[in-house]
Design a protein around this motif. Sequence first.
Motif, PDB file in Angstrom:
ATOM      1  N   VAL A   1      37.896  47.264  97.345  1.00 12.10           N
ATOM      2  CA  VAL A   1      38.195  45.856  97.603  1.00 12.10           C
ATOM      3  C   VAL A   1      39.459  45.718  98.448  1.00 12.10           C
ATOM      4  CG1 VAL A   1      38.643  43.610  96.562  1.00 12.10           C
ATOM      5  CG2 VAL A   1      37.106  45.215  95.420  1.00 12.10           C
ATOM      6  N   ALA A   2      40.489  46.473  98.108  1.00  9.67           N
ATOM      7  CA  ALA A   2      41.759  46.359  98.835  1.00  9.67           C
ATOM      8  C   ALA A   2      41.601  46.728 100.302  1.00  9.67           C
ATOM      9  CB  ALA A   2      42.815  47.242  98.168  1.00  9.67           C
ATOM     10  N   TYR A   3      40.889  47.824 100.563  1.00  4.60           N
ATOM     11  CA  TYR A   3      40.752  48.277 101.947  1.00  4.60           C
ATOM     12  C   TYR A   3      39.562  47.645 102.656  1.00  4.60           C
ATOM     13  CZ  TYR A   3      44.434  51.678 101.218  1.00  4.60           C
ATOM     14  OH  TYR A   3      45.652  52.264 100.969  1.00  4.60           O
ATOM     15  N   GLY A   4      38.538  47.284 101.908  1.00  7.18           N
ATOM     16  CA  GLY A   4      37.356  46.689 102.528  1.00  7.18           C
ATOM     17  C   GLY A   4      37.477  45.203 102.759  1.00  7.18           C
ATOM     18  N   TRP A   5      38.237  44.520 101.895  1.00 10.80           N
ATOM     19  CA  TRP A   5      38.458  43.085 102.078  1.00 10.80           C
ATOM     20  C   TRP A   5      39.902  42.796 102.506  1.00 10.80           C
ATOM     21  CZ3 TRP A   5      41.489  38.996 100.813  1.00 10.80           C
ATOM     22  CH2 TRP A   5      40.987  37.720 101.103  1.00 10.80           C
ATOM     23  N   GLY A   6      40.870  43.324 101.756  1.00 12.06           N
ATOM     24  CA  GLY A   6      42.263  42.998 102.025  1.00 12.06           C
ATOM     25  C   GLY A   6      42.753  43.426 103.386  1.00 12.06           C
TER      26      GLY A   6
ATOM     27  N   ASN B   1      41.341  40.971 105.996  1.00  9.51           N
ATOM     28  CA  ASN B   1      41.464  39.528 105.828  1.00  9.51           C
ATOM     29  C   ASN B   1      42.885  39.022 105.603  1.00  9.51           C
ATOM     30  OD1 ASN B   1      38.573  38.243 105.656  1.00  9.51           O
ATOM     31  ND2 ASN B   1      38.448  40.168 104.512  1.00  9.51           N
ATOM     32  N   LEU B   2      43.776  39.886 105.126  1.00  6.33           N
ATOM     33  CA  LEU B   2      45.141  39.440 104.883  1.00  6.33           C
ATOM     34  C   LEU B   2      45.938  39.404 106.180  1.00  6.33           C
ATOM     35  CD1 LEU B   2      46.012  41.289 101.559  1.00  6.33           C
ATOM     36  CD2 LEU B   2      45.547  38.853 101.891  1.00  6.33           C
ATOM     37  N   ARG B   3      46.852  38.453 106.250  1.00  6.39           N
ATOM     38  CA  ARG B   3      47.700  38.269 107.430  1.00  6.39           C
ATOM     39  C   ARG B   3      49.162  38.217 106.993  1.00  6.39           C
ATOM     40  NH1 ARG B   3      43.533  39.492 108.993  1.00  6.39           N
ATOM     41  NH2 ARG B   3      42.089  38.436 110.423  1.00  6.39           N
ATOM     42  N   GLU B   4      50.052  38.364 107.955  1.00  3.73           N
ATOM     43  CA  GLU B   4      51.479  38.281 107.672  1.00  3.73           C
ATOM     44  C   GLU B   4      51.809  36.925 107.036  1.00  3.73           C
ATOM     45  OE1 GLU B   4      55.796  38.864 109.958  1.00  3.73           O
ATOM     46  OE2 GLU B   4      53.897  39.198 111.026  1.00  3.73           O
ATOM     47  N   GLY B   5      52.563  36.987 105.957  1.00  4.88           N
ATOM     48  CA  GLY B   5      52.932  35.761 105.265  1.00  4.88           C
ATOM     49  C   GLY B   5      52.020  35.386 104.121  1.00  4.88           C
TER      50      GLY B   5
ATOM     51  N   ALA C   1      49.756  45.160 101.302  1.00  4.09           N
ATOM     52  CA  ALA C   1      50.778  44.150 101.609  1.00  4.09           C
ATOM     53  C   ALA C   1      51.780  44.690 102.632  1.00  4.09           C
ATOM     54  CB  ALA C   1      51.501  43.729 100.336  1.00  4.09           C
ATOM     55  N   LYS C   2      52.176  45.950 102.483  1.00  2.00           N
ATOM     56  CA  LYS C   2      53.100  46.554 103.453  1.00  2.00           C
ATOM     57  C   LYS C   2      52.452  46.664 104.825  1.00  2.00           C
ATOM     58  CE  LYS C   2      56.268  49.236 100.580  1.00  2.00           C
ATOM     59  NZ  LYS C   2      56.855  50.579 100.315  1.00  2.00           N
ATOM     60  N   LEU C   3      51.192  47.059 104.840  1.00  2.00           N
ATOM     61  CA  LEU C   3      50.497  47.220 106.116  1.00  2.00           C
ATOM     62  C   LEU C   3      50.319  45.885 106.848  1.00  2.00           C
ATOM     63  CD1 LEU C   3      47.679  49.753 105.095  1.00  2.00           C
ATOM     64  CD2 LEU C   3      49.645  50.217 106.577  1.00  2.00           C
ATOM     65  N   LYS C   4      50.110  44.822 106.087  1.00  2.00           N
ATOM     66  CA  LYS C   4      49.772  43.534 106.690  1.00  2.00           C
ATOM     67  C   LYS C   4      50.928  42.535 106.704  1.00  2.00           C
ATOM     68  CE  LYS C   4      46.243  42.960 107.955  1.00  2.00           C
ATOM     69  NZ  LYS C   4      45.584  43.332 109.221  1.00  2.00           N
ATOM     70  N   GLY C   5      52.060  42.894 106.122  1.00  2.00           N
ATOM     71  CA  GLY C   5      53.185  41.970 106.087  1.00  2.00           C
ATOM     72  C   GLY C   5      53.004  40.859 105.070  1.00  2.00           C
TER      73      GLY C   5
ATOM     74  N   SER D   1      49.843  29.582  95.174  1.00  2.00           N
ATOM     75  CA  SER D   1      50.079  28.488  96.125  1.00  2.00           C
ATOM     76  C   SER D   1      49.049  28.554  97.244  1.00  2.00           C
ATOM     77  CB  SER D   1      51.487  28.602  96.709  1.00  2.00           C
ATOM     78  OG  SER D   1      51.559  29.721  97.599  1.00  2.00           O
ATOM     79  N   GLU D   2      49.196  27.704  98.211  1.00  2.00           N
ATOM     80  CA  GLU D   2      48.288  27.694  99.357  1.00  2.00           C
ATOM     81  C   GLU D   2      48.376  28.989 100.157  1.00  2.00           C
ATOM     82  OE1 GLU D   2      45.994  25.450  99.935  1.00  2.00           O
ATOM     83  OE2 GLU D   2      46.622  24.264  98.195  1.00  2.00           O
ATOM     84  N   LYS D   3      49.441  29.748  99.954  1.00  2.00           N
ATOM     85  CA  LYS D   3      49.596  31.029 100.661  1.00  2.00           C
ATOM     86  C   LYS D   3      48.890  32.178  99.931  1.00  2.00           C
ATOM     87  CE  LYS D   3      54.091  30.001 102.798  1.00  2.00           C
ATOM     88  NZ  LYS D   3      55.501  30.459 102.922  1.00  2.00           N
TER      89      LYS D   3
END
Length: 421
Positions: free
Chosen positions: A100-105, A108-112, A133-137, A161-163
């Motif tokens: 899940v972390a590598y296949g979705w995160g 799909n995750l972005r800085e912030g 989180a480190k890879l994507k900021g 939150s919305e973030k």
Amino acid sequence: MLDPEEVRKDFPILTREVNGRRLVYFDNAATTQKPLQVINAISNYYMYHNANVHRGFHTLSQEASQMYEEAHEKVAKFINAYSWREVVFCSNTTEALNIVAYGWGLWNLREGDEIVLTVMDHHSSMLPWRIIAKLKGARVKYVDITDDGYLRYEQFEELISEKTRVVAFPIASNVLGTINDARRIARLAHRVGAIVVADGAQSVPHIPTDVRELEVDFLAFSGHKMLGPTGIGVLWGRQDLLESMHPFKVGGDTIKDVTLDDIVWHDLPWRFEAGTPNIAEGIGLGVAVEYLTRIGMSNVREHEKTLVEYTLKRMRELEDVEYYGPRNPADKTGVIAFNIKGLNHHTVGSALDLFGIAVRTGMHCAHPLHYRLGLKGTVRASYYIYNTLEEIDYFIESLEKIISLKDSLRSKPAKEVCTGT
């Protein structure tokens, strides 16, 4: 009702003696023992059906493929999945959570963006998201616990939150046994559109599990913690999310077609089961699920509650024992984390082994939780369907003897106690 004495007849290892004493196996949160039905199913596969799956039209391959696919169906029914195609077999809970972390995160995750975890998390649930989180900021936030081992639900409301894009947590703690309110957490996360990733390694083997009622998006668990063999785990995911994900591992059996310019991924769940899978282990897990289904997961749950209630009652007789986590058996699985005042947890575990009692000692792949509790480690006794009240009586008697020898044991390194010197 569950009769542990009848159940024990299916587990040859429980007839063993350790250090001249009948084995008392209280390390079920680490791995459970295997019944003859599972052992025989694996042997039967290798003796009469051994072949690679999805690789041939010959009889053995067709038989193996059918047995392997039927195991997916059994697991799907066990957790009330919408379809067996939502059930991905992998090696264990750790790999499932990494999928899940590598296949979705990773995609799909972005800085912030923000990820909400808990201090109760097993490392396998926590560390993949910290790396992503480190890879994507992205930023990681943690929900704390109360002093008696419950998640602070008000902090979910404060931190989500919305973030927030991901909320990950254990349905049950592998240290404290605390059973968390998955649906409550999932609804808070979904309110802001975050995905919910649940670690079910310590819940699926012990309490009835219905993924539709949980309302989570992903659920990970291991076969070896629920009577199945090692080397097989499960990732259940919502079909729409699985179809949108990139495979974590790629290669044989993950594709429909490959050209030098393009890839057409296979249907679910095969696109996530790269290479030759653990076929025998998958078949064994299917039989383990059948075994638990015959017993009834409600009966499994009630049996563990009885064992925990009795243990806590007996432990209150021991002044030098410190117990951690919820006091109400209805709020926890069959896990008892404790220490003896003045003794190192490893020393206690080694001494119990001299009495033939197997427990786990250390920080149980949950270092942040132990640091939060101000502990350098604990002794963990964990129960399952074959454990009895008589074993608990013997366990308490053994702890009393260890306490009476505390002064002499304190002077010996755990290593020496383990060798019986």
